[in-house]
Write a protein that holds these residues in place. Structure first.
Motif, mmCIF file in Angstrom:
data_model
loop_
_atom_site.group_PDB
_atom_site.id
_atom_site.type_symbol
_atom_site.label_atom_id
_atom_site.label_comp_id
_atom_site.label_asym_id
_atom_site.label_seq_id
_atom_site.Cartn_x
_atom_site.Cartn_y
_atom_site.Cartn_z
ATOM 1 N N ILE A 1 3.372 23.859 6.076
ATOM 2 C CA ILE A 1 2.229 22.985 6.356
ATOM 3 C C ILE A 1 2.716 21.760 7.122
ATOM 4 O O ILE A 1 3.901 21.410 7.084
ATOM 5 C CB ILE A 1 1.517 22.542 5.055
ATOM 6 N N ASP A 2 1.821 21.098 7.812
ATOM 7 C CA ASP A 2 2.181 19.944 8.634
ATOM 8 C C ASP A 2 2.882 18.830 7.854
ATOM 9 O O ASP A 2 3.882 18.270 8.331
ATOM 10 C CB ASP A 2 0.933 19.391 9.329
ATOM 11 N N PRO A 3 2.409 18.454 6.652
ATOM 12 C CA PRO A 3 3.093 17.378 5.924
ATOM 13 C C PRO A 3 4.553 17.671 5.625
ATOM 14 O O PRO A 3 5.378 16.747 5.588
ATOM 15 C CB PRO A 3 2.264 17.247 4.644
ATOM 16 N N VAL A 4 4.892 18.937 5.389
ATOM 17 C CA VAL A 4 6.290 19.289 5.151
ATOM 18 C C VAL A 4 7.111 19.031 6.407
ATOM 19 O O VAL A 4 8.201 18.442 6.368
ATOM 20 C CB VAL A 4 6.406 20.754 4.705
ATOM 21 N N LEU A 5 6.590 19.465 7.548
ATOM 22 C CA LEU A 5 7.304 19.228 8.807
ATOM 23 C C LEU A 5 7.422 17.735 9.100
ATOM 24 O O LEU A 5 8.443 17.266 9.596
ATOM 25 C CB LEU A 5 6.581 19.933 9.948
ATOM 26 N N ARG A 6 6.385 16.973 8.769
ATOM 27 C CA ARG A 6 6.417 15.539 9.014
ATOM 28 C C ARG A 6 7.546 14.880 8.215
ATOM 29 O O ARG A 6 8.238 13.984 8.705
ATOM 30 C CB ARG A 6 5.076 14.915 8.638
ATOM 31 N N SER A 7 7.760 15.349 6.987
ATOM 32 C CA SER A 7 8.852 14.823 6.169
ATOM 33 C C SER A 7 10.207 15.206 6.761
ATOM 34 O O SER A 7 11.132 14.393 6.812
ATOM 35 C CB SER A 7 8.735 15.332 4.737
ATOM 36 N N LEU A 8 10.330 16.462 7.198
ATOM 37 C CA LEU A 8 11.594 16.915 7.768
ATOM 38 C C LEU A 8 11.933 16.167 9.052
ATOM 39 O O LEU A 8 13.104 15.912 9.347
ATOM 40 C CB LEU A 8 11.530 18.418 8.047
ATOM 41 N N LEU A 9 10.918 15.797 9.821
ATOM 42 C CA LEU A 9 11.159 15.103 11.089
ATOM 43 C C LEU A 9 11.758 13.711 10.886
ATOM 44 O O LEU A 9 12.299 13.128 11.832
ATOM 45 C CB LEU A 9 9.854 14.997 11.878
ATOM 46 N N LYS A 10 11.667 13.172 9.688
ATOM 47 C CA LYS A 10 12.275 11.881 9.403
ATOM 48 C C LYS A 10 13.782 11.993 9.222
ATOM 49 O O LYS A 10 14.476 10.988 9.050
ATOM 50 C CB LYS A 10 11.631 11.265 8.162
ATOM 51 N N GLU A 11 14.293 13.228 9.244
ATOM 52 C CA GLU A 11 15.728 13.494 9.250
ATOM 53 C C GLU A 11 16.035 14.338 10.481
ATOM 54 O O GLU A 11 16.405 15.514 10.386
ATOM 55 C CB GLU A 11 16.158 14.240 7.975
ATOM 56 N N PRO A 12 15.891 13.782 11.680
ATOM 57 C CA PRO A 12 15.991 14.596 12.896
ATOM 58 C C PRO A 12 17.340 15.273 13.081
ATOM 59 O O PRO A 12 17.416 16.401 13.590
ATOM 60 C CB PRO A 12 15.718 13.588 14.026
ATOM 61 N N THR B 1 -2.217 6.480 16.514
ATOM 62 C CA THR B 1 -2.124 6.640 15.069
ATOM 63 C C THR B 1 -1.013 7.610 14.727
ATOM 64 O O THR B 1 -0.470 8.316 15.596
ATOM 65 C CB THR B 1 -3.443 7.157 14.481
ATOM 66 N N GLU B 2 -0.682 7.648 13.426
ATOM 67 C CA GLU B 2 0.379 8.556 12.953
ATOM 68 C C GLU B 2 0.017 10.011 13.201
ATOM 69 O O GLU B 2 0.883 10.861 13.342
ATOM 70 C CB GLU B 2 0.609 8.314 11.461
ATOM 71 N N TRP B 3 -1.275 10.301 13.275
ATOM 72 C CA TRP B 3 -1.732 11.683 13.393
ATOM 73 C C TRP B 3 -2.051 12.071 14.841
ATOM 74 O O TRP B 3 -2.707 13.056 15.086
ATOM 75 C CB TRP B 3 -2.978 11.887 12.537
ATOM 76 N N GLU B 4 -1.584 11.247 15.815
ATOM 77 C CA GLU B 4 -1.899 11.535 17.210
ATOM 78 C C GLU B 4 -1.363 12.906 17.620
ATOM 79 O O GLU B 4 -2.048 13.689 18.270
ATOM 80 C CB GLU B 4 -1.318 10.451 18.124
ATOM 81 N N ASN B 5 -0.130 13.190 17.240
ATOM 82 C CA ASN B 5 0.470 14.487 17.527
ATOM 83 C C ASN B 5 0.762 15.200 16.217
ATOM 84 O O ASN B 5 1.526 14.687 15.398
ATOM 85 C CB ASN B 5 1.773 14.327 18.308
ATOM 86 N N PRO B 6 0.166 16.358 15.982
ATOM 87 C CA PRO B 6 0.472 17.104 14.748
ATOM 88 C C PRO B 6 1.970 17.340 14.615
ATOM 89 O O PRO B 6 2.684 17.503 15.603
ATOM 90 C CB PRO B 6 -0.300 18.407 14.929
ATOM 91 N N SER B 7 2.451 17.376 13.388
ATOM 92 C CA SER B 7 3.886 17.465 13.132
ATOM 93 C C SER B 7 4.500 18.732 13.698
ATOM 94 O O SER B 7 5.662 18.733 14.112
ATOM 95 C CB SER B 7 4.145 17.379 11.625
ATOM 96 N N HIS B 8 3.737 19.818 13.730
ATOM 97 C CA HIS B 8 4.338 21.055 14.235
ATOM 98 C C HIS B 8 4.652 20.947 15.728
ATOM 99 O O HIS B 8 5.606 21.558 16.206
ATOM 100 C CB HIS B 8 3.430 22.262 13.950
ATOM 101 N N GLN B 9 3.865 20.158 16.462
ATOM 102 C CA GLN B 9 4.164 19.966 17.877
ATOM 103 C C GLN B 9 5.452 19.162 18.047
ATOM 104 O O GLN B 9 6.310 19.495 18.876
ATOM 105 C CB GLN B 9 3.000 19.260 18.568
ATOM 106 N N SER B 10 5.615 18.124 17.230
ATOM 107 C CA SER B 10 6.839 17.321 17.291
ATOM 108 C C SER B 10 8.052 18.140 16.868
ATOM 109 O O SER B 10 9.150 17.989 17.421
ATOM 110 C CB SER B 10 6.704 16.090 16.387
ATOM 111 N N PHE B 11 7.871 19.010 15.889
ATOM 112 C CA PHE B 11 8.961 19.874 15.431
ATOM 113 C C PHE B 11 9.417 20.787 16.553
ATOM 114 O O PHE B 11 10.625 20.949 16.796
ATOM 115 C CB PHE B 11 8.488 20.685 14.220
ATOM 116 N N LEU B 12 8.491 21.382 17.256
ATOM 117 C CA LEU B 12 8.831 22.271 18.371
ATOM 118 C C LEU B 12 9.487 21.497 19.514
ATOM 119 O O LEU B 12 10.430 21.999 20.159
ATOM 120 C CB LEU B 12 7.578 22.996 18.858
ATOM 121 N N GLN B 13 9.012 20.284 19.773
ATOM 122 C CA GLN B 13 9.615 19.474 20.825
ATOM 123 C C GLN B 13 11.052 19.109 20.473
ATOM 124 O O GLN B 13 11.936 19.110 21.340
ATOM 125 C CB GLN B 13 8.781 18.211 21.043
ATOM 126 N N LEU B 14 11.294 18.789 19.189
ATOM 127 C CA LEU B 14 12.654 18.472 18.754
ATOM 128 C C LEU B 14 13.587 19.649 18.978
ATOM 129 O O LEU B 14 14.726 19.471 19.435
ATOM 130 C CB LEU B 14 12.634 18.069 17.280
#
Length: 472
Positions: free
Chosen positions: A418-429, A455-468
Motif C-alpha cells: 500500500i502507498d503508506p508503506v512505500l512512503r515510510s520506506l522512502l524516508k530511508e532512500p 502537499t505531501e500527497w502531490e505525488n503518490p508514494s508508488h510513483q516516487s518509489f519507481l523514480q528512486l
C-alpha cells in the motif's frame, strides 16, 4: 449402437464407485459451513435418479455420518432427526454442529439428550459447540439441563476416534468427570476440549493419552502441565496450543521432549510461553511451525536484544529453518500490526497446504538474529512474490528493521503493498533503493490519488518509489 449412444457416461459407473463418491461427501464435516452442508448435498444427490437414491438410502454408513445438529435441530420438528437416525441403522455415528439449551422445554433438545445417552457407544466422531450460556443468565434449570446433556462423557467411548467440544460451563468440575470416558477410549486419536468460562484440566494420566495423534491445549493450562503431557504422546502429529496459562517453565525438570512424528504445531499466546515450549520440543525435520502473538502489552523486555526475546528467536530458528530448507516458499506475506508484532508467513502458497508463520517483536527487528539467518541463507531464494499491507505506523517506528526483513528476498519479482508503506520506506532512500534487485511488478492495493500541488500527497508514494529505482 443406438442403445449405446443413449447411455449417459455416468450410468456406466460401478455401484461401488458411486457409493465411495457419496461417502466422500461426508468426509469433511468437522466445521460445516452453512452454505455447503454434507446432509444437503447427499439429499440432492439422492434426487438425481432412482439408482442413486437406492444406493444412498441403502447405506447406513452414509447416514450415520450425517447427524448434523445445526441443520437437523433447526427444523420445526425433530422428524428429520428421527429419519436420519433410523436410516443410520447400527452404523458408527458422526455427530457435529452446535447446541443451545435456552429453552429446556423444547422437545428437540430432549430428543438430542436422549439420543446421545443411548447411542454414545456408536459415536466415532463428535464436534460440538455449546452456546447455552453465551449472553444469558445461568439459571439452575439450564445448568441441570446442560449437566444432563453431557452426562455421556462419564461413560466408556469404545468407538470414539475424534472429539472436539467447545463448551461454556460453570463449575466444570461437576460437569466434566475426573476420569473422562471412564478412562476407556482405546481408539481415540484426536482430542480437543475447551471451556470458555473457566480452565479445563487436561487429563494427563488417562490410559488413552499415548494413542493421541492430534491434540489442542486451550486456555488456563499451565505450561509445565502441557510439557508433562507431551512427554506421554510419542505418536503426536498435530499440536495446537492456545492462550496457555502461567509459564513457569522452570518448574519443568524433564528432558527434551522428542516428538518424531510431529508435522504441525500451531501456537497462539505470548513470546515467553512460546519460547518455553519450543525450547523443550524436538520435532521431525519435515515439520511446520505457526506462531501467532497478537498482544505484547506488559511483556518483560527491557532493551533491544533482550536475552529473553533472543531465546525465543533461537527456539523458533531451531524449528523453522529445517522446514524452510525442505519447502522453500514462492510467496510470502509480511504484516506488522499496532501491537508491535510482525508476522511473516507463506500463507496462501498453493503448492503446500501447510504454511509456516513466525511472530516478531517489531522494535527488535533491526537487531533480530533470525532475520540475519534468513538473509544469509537460501531459504527465501525462491520467493517471487511478497505481500505487505501493514500499518504504516509500524514501518515508521522501525524502518531499518523492516528493510532488513525485505533484504532477505533478493529474488523477488512482484511486490504487493500500500502507498503508506512505500512512503515510510522512502524516508530511508539509501536502504530502499537497493531493495528487490529483480523486481518486475509493483502492485498497489487501493492506490492513492494525487493531492493538491505543494502537499505531501502531490505525488503518490508508488510513483516516487519507481523514480528512486529508476535513478539507481
Amino acid at each position: 449402437m443406438q442403445a449405446t449412444r443413449n447411455i449417459s457416461p455416468i450410468d456406466v459407473l460401478h455401484d461401488d464407485f458411486l457409493w465411495r463418491l457419496f461417502l466422500e461427501i461426508t468426509s469433511d464435516v468437522s466445521n460445516p459451513s452453512t452454505n455447503a452442508r454434507a446432509i444437503v448435498t447427499v439429499r440432492r444427490c439422492s434426487h438425481v435418479c432412482r439408482h442413486w437414491r437406492s444406493i444412498i438410502l441403502s447405506s447406513s454408513m452414509i447416514w450415520g455420518r450425517l447427524v448434523d445438529l445445526l441443520y437437523l435441530l433447526s427444523r420445526r420438528t425433530d422428524d428429520w432427526m428421527k429419519e436420519v437416525v433410523a436410516r443410520s441403522g447400527e452404523a458408527l455415528l458422526w455427530v457435529y454442529g452446535s447446541v443451545n439449551y435456552h429453552d429446556h422445554r423444547d422437545p428437540r433438545n430432549h430428543f438430542l439428550s436422549t439420543f446421545l445417552q443411548e447411542n454414545w457407544g456408536r459415536v466415532q466422531m463428535m464436534a460440538i459447540v455449546d452456546y447455552t450460556f453465551q449472553g444469558r443468565d445461568r439459571t439452575q434449570s439450564l445448568l441441570e439441563q446442560q449437566k444432563k446433556m453431557w452426562a455421556f462423557l462419564h461413560k466408556p467411548a469404545p468407538r470414539l476416534r475424534w472429539i472436539d467440544l467447545r463448551l461454556d460451563m460453570r463449575k466444570s468440575d461437576d460437569l466434566m468427570p475426573q476420569h473422562l470416558f471412564a478412562d476407556n477410549a482405546p481408539l481415540l486419536t484426536d482430542f480437543s476440549i475447551s471451556n470458555t468460562n473457566e480452565a479445563y484440566e487436561f487429563p494427563t494420566h488417562a490410559s488413552w493419552i499415548p494413542n493421541l495423534c492430534a491434540v489442542t491445549f486451550s486456555a488456563g493450562i499451565a505450561t509445565r502441565d502441557v510439557l508433562k503431557a507431551l512427554k506421554t504422546m510419542p505418536r503426536l502429529v498435530f499440536l495446537k496450543v492456545l492462550h496457555i496459562g502461567p509459564t513457569r517453565a522452570a518448574d519443568y525438570r524433564g528432558r527434551t521432549i522428542v516428538l518424531p512424528r510431529l508435522a504441525e504445531l500451531q501456537f497462539t499466546g505470548d513470546f515467553l510461553t512460546a519460547s518455553a515450549i519450543l525450547q523443550r520440543i524436538t520435532p521431525s525435520h519435515d515439520y511446520c511451525l505457526q506462531v501467532s502473538v497478537r498482544q505484547t502489552v506488559g511483556i518483560p523486555f527491557q532493551a533491544p536484544g533482550s536475552r529473553k526475546y533472543q531465546r525465543y528467536e533461537a527456539a523458533v530458528a531451531k524449528h523453522v529453518m529445517p522446514y524452510l530448507s525442505l519447502h522453500p516458499p514462492s510467496m510470502v506475506v509480511f504484516h506488522a500490526d499496532y501491537n508491535n508484532t510482525a508476522f511473516l508467513s507463506n500463507f496462501g502458497d498453493a503448492r503446500n497446504h501447510r504454511f509456516f508463520q513466525i511472530s516478531f517483536y517489531s522494535p527488535f527487528l533491526h537487531t533480530s538474529p533470525l532475520v540475519k539467518k534468513f538473509s544469509n541463507s537460501a531459504c527465501f531464494s525462491q520467493v517471487k512474490a511478497l505481500r505487505s499491507r501493514s500499518w504504516a505506523a509500524c514501518f515508521e517506528s522501525d524502518r531499518p528493521g523492516i528493510i532488513s526483513v525485505f533484504n532477505a528476498f533478493s529474488s523477488l519479482q512482484t511486490f504487493s503493498t500500500i502507498d503508506p508503506v512505500l512512503r515510510s520506506l522512502l524516508k530511508e532512500p539509501s536502504g530502499t533503493a537497493s531493495l528487490f534487485p529483480a523486481l518486475i511488478t509493483l502492485h498497489i492495493f487501493d492506490p492513492m490519488r494525487p493531492g493538491k500541488p505543494g502537499t505531501e500527497w502531490e505525488n503518490p508514494s508508488h510513483q516516487s518509489f519507481l523514480q528512486l529505482r529508476k535513478l539507481q
